[in-house]
Design an enzyme around this catalytic site. Structure first.
Site, PDB file in Angstrom:
ATOM      1  N   LEU A  41      -1.054 -38.221  46.047  1.00  5.47           N
ATOM      2  CA  LEU A  41      -0.212 -38.220  44.709  1.00  5.47           C
ATOM      3  C   LEU A  41       1.082 -38.154  44.655  1.00  5.47           C
ATOM      4  O   LEU A  41       1.887 -38.027  43.936  1.00  5.47           O
ATOM      5  CB  LEU A  41      -0.852 -37.116  43.790  1.00  5.47           C
ATOM      6  CG  LEU A  41      -2.367 -37.135  43.591  1.00  5.47           C
ATOM      7  CD1 LEU A  41      -2.864 -35.826  42.620  1.00  5.47           C
ATOM      8  CD2 LEU A  41      -3.010 -38.577  42.793  1.00  5.47           C
ATOM      9  N   VAL A  79      -1.992 -30.892  47.011  1.00  7.39           N
ATOM     10  CA  VAL A  79      -1.278 -31.212  48.246  1.00  7.39           C
ATOM     11  C   VAL A  79      -1.873 -32.211  49.408  1.00  7.39           C
ATOM     12  O   VAL A  79      -3.110 -31.897  49.363  1.00  7.39           O
ATOM     13  CB  VAL A  79      -0.711 -29.923  48.860  1.00  7.39           C
ATOM     14  CG1 VAL A  79      -0.160 -30.043  50.455  1.00  7.39           C
ATOM     15  CG2 VAL A  79       0.028 -28.904  47.995  1.00  7.39           C
ATOM     16  N   LYS A  86       2.189 -39.337  41.251  1.00 10.53           N
ATOM     17  CA  LYS A  86       1.877 -40.932  40.981  1.00 10.53           C
ATOM     18  C   LYS A  86       0.507 -41.186  41.356  1.00 10.53           C
ATOM     19  O   LYS A  86      -0.014 -40.448  42.243  1.00 10.53           O
ATOM     20  CB  LYS A  86       2.913 -41.823  41.604  1.00 10.53           C
ATOM     21  CG  LYS A  86       2.880 -41.316  43.285  1.00 10.53           C
ATOM     22  CD  LYS A  86       1.853 -42.450  44.352  1.00 10.53           C
ATOM     23  CE  LYS A  86       1.917 -41.938  45.548  1.00 10.53           C
ATOM     24  NZ  LYS A  86       0.831 -42.245  46.388  1.00 10.53           N
ATOM     25  N   ASP A 124       7.929 -43.203  50.083  1.00 11.14           N
ATOM     26  CA  ASP A 124       7.389 -43.231  48.634  1.00 11.14           C
ATOM     27  C   ASP A 124       8.591 -42.587  47.733  1.00 11.14           C
ATOM     28  O   ASP A 124       8.524 -42.347  46.489  1.00 11.14           O
ATOM     29  CB  ASP A 124       6.146 -42.005  48.364  1.00 11.14           C
ATOM     30  CG  ASP A 124       4.993 -42.802  48.601  1.00 11.14           C
ATOM     31  OD1 ASP A 124       4.856 -43.932  48.915  1.00 11.14           O
ATOM     32  OD2 ASP A 124       3.910 -42.045  48.594  1.00 11.14           O
TER      33      ASP A 124
HETATM   34  O1  C5P Z   1       7.475 -42.555  54.890  1.00  9.68           O
HETATM   35  P1  C5P Z   1       6.347 -41.071  54.802  1.00  9.68           P
HETATM   36  O2  C5P Z   1       6.732 -40.117  55.862  1.00  9.68           O
HETATM   37  O3  C5P Z   1       5.894 -40.592  53.642  1.00  9.68           O
HETATM   38  O4  C5P Z   1       5.094 -41.869  55.512  1.00  9.68           O
HETATM   39  C1  C5P Z   1       4.319 -41.214  56.183  1.00  9.68           C
HETATM   40  C2  C5P Z   1       3.458 -41.625  57.062  1.00  9.68           C
HETATM   41  O5  C5P Z   1       2.558 -42.790  56.659  1.00  9.68           O
HETATM   42  C3  C5P Z   1       4.411 -42.597  58.396  1.00  9.68           C
HETATM   43  O6  C5P Z   1       4.718 -41.560  59.286  1.00  9.68           O
HETATM   44  C4  C5P Z   1       3.594 -43.631  58.595  1.00  9.68           C
HETATM   45  O7  C5P Z   1       2.637 -43.334  59.667  1.00  9.68           O
HETATM   46  C5  C5P Z   1       2.699 -43.876  57.423  1.00  9.68           C
HETATM   47  N1  C5P Z   1       3.321 -45.140  56.802  1.00  9.68           N
HETATM   48  C6  C5P Z   1       3.015 -46.556  57.194  1.00  9.68           C
HETATM   49  N2  C5P Z   1       3.755 -47.301  56.662  1.00  9.68           N
HETATM   50  C7  C5P Z   1       4.048 -47.536  55.193  1.00  9.68           C
HETATM   51  C8  C5P Z   1       4.270 -46.038  54.857  1.00  9.68           C
HETATM   52  C9  C5P Z   1       3.586 -44.907  55.597  1.00  9.68           C
HETATM   53  O8  C5P Z   1       2.623 -46.613  58.306  1.00  9.68           O
HETATM   54  N3  C5P Z   1       4.435 -48.494  54.696  1.00  9.68           N
END
Ligand code: C5P
Length: 302
Positions: A102, A98, A13, A139
């Protein structure tokens, strides 16, 4: 006898725009984002086993093959949730850069959820998989839908849009992985919070049509990502110059970076932009957007 391998595609994406509205009580950030699927994809092969174990292989050295791999966690969570004794072998051929913004890892996880749901005939569908997807990452729920979609809350509340975009895309991979959490931390360290913008809402409601609509779309993470990876700054300014010269309709950093993209209405212009970027020494990939329907069909056509 072993079950046959099932081959599926796991699409990337881009974020056409991303607004950060504030920090939430759970430490995540309240977002408003426009997700868009593109036809760049990893190839996944999945095989159900009787071992009860989930194993993953990947041809990319930066992708973990232990239980921290999101695809492994997705399979384990779903098998446990459905109280199924089977195991799963997952083979990932990586093509999505990576840590490039994306969503490759999140896409792999959602694709495993959707495929296992189908292969094991669990009948959960995207609605039934939603809670599992949310627990895996912000995501992941988007990838249960694909196409052009609005993401609210942590980005995990997803609304597919009636207006599905069709465009040519040029991706520039600066080969500089950036950690999402580090970019958000930098954003928090800023003293002045950004004023609340409503550009995405205007864009979605078609109040801002045409060029004005596109111009108003921005990515609030861009500045923080460039601070996190200062060597990117000069590259991004050159990339923007080339994309704009070639007639890009819109350009931005995807997610927390480091992939930059340009959108084009005509394939000829996209081709020109990619060639010019390569002449500047960048790794440029050409691809296309996918609508909701194209995404759904594409995943299964592995
Ligand atoms: O949810 P995911 O593990 O993909 O998110 C990676 C990091 O991005 C989280 O640990 C957080 O620090 C940050 N994040 C955030 N707010 C969001 C999405 C992601 O702070 N809405």
């Amino acid at each position: 006898m072993k079950a046959p391998w099932r081959r599926v595609r796991s699409f990337a994406k881009i974020n056409l725009a991303l607004e950060v509205l504030g920090v939430r009580q759970d430490g995540y950030h309240e977002l408003r984002t426009l997700f868009q699927s593109i036809d760049l994809h990893d190839d996944l092969a999945l095989r159900v086993t009787r071992t009860g174990r989930v194993k993953v292989r990947c041809d990319h050295p930066l992708v973990p093959t232990d239980e921290t791999n999101l695809a492994v966690r997705a399979a384990r969570d779903l098998l446990e949730f459905a109280r199924r004794p089977e195991g799963l072998e997952i083979d990932i051929q990586k093509r999505i850069p990576v840590a490039g913004g994306l969503g490759g890892g999140s896409s792999n996880a959602a694709t495993v959820l959707m495929t296992l749901d189908r292969v094991l005939k669990l009948g959960l569908g995207s609605l039934g998989l939603q809670a599992l997807a949310r627990r895996l990452g912000a995501d992941v729920p988007y990838f249960l839908h694909g196409g052009t979609a609005l993401g609210l809350a942590r980005g995990d509340e997803v609304y597919p849009l009636a207006r599905q975009l069709r465009a040519h895309v040029v991706l520039v991979d600066p080969k500089r992985p950036v950690k999402t959490a580090a970019v958000f931390r930098r954003l928090d360290a800023r003293l002045t919070p950004r004023e609340n913008s409503r550009s995405i809402f205007y864009f979605v409601s078609s109040d801002l049509e045409g060029e004005a609509g596109w111009r108003s779309l921005t990515n609030d993470l861009e500045q923080a990502a460039l601070e996190e990876a200062p060597d990117l700054e000069a590259a991004v300014s050159r990339i923007r110059g080339v994309l704009s010269e070639a007639g890009a309709r819109h350009m931005a950093l995807s997610g927390s970076g480091s992939t930059y993209f340009g959108l084009f209405s005509e394939s000829r212009r996209a081709q020109k932009a990619a060639a010019a970027l390569r002449a500047h020494g960048f790794r440029a990939l050409r691809c296309r957007t996918l609508t909701l329907d194209q995404y759904r069909r594409g995943v299964q056509r592995g």
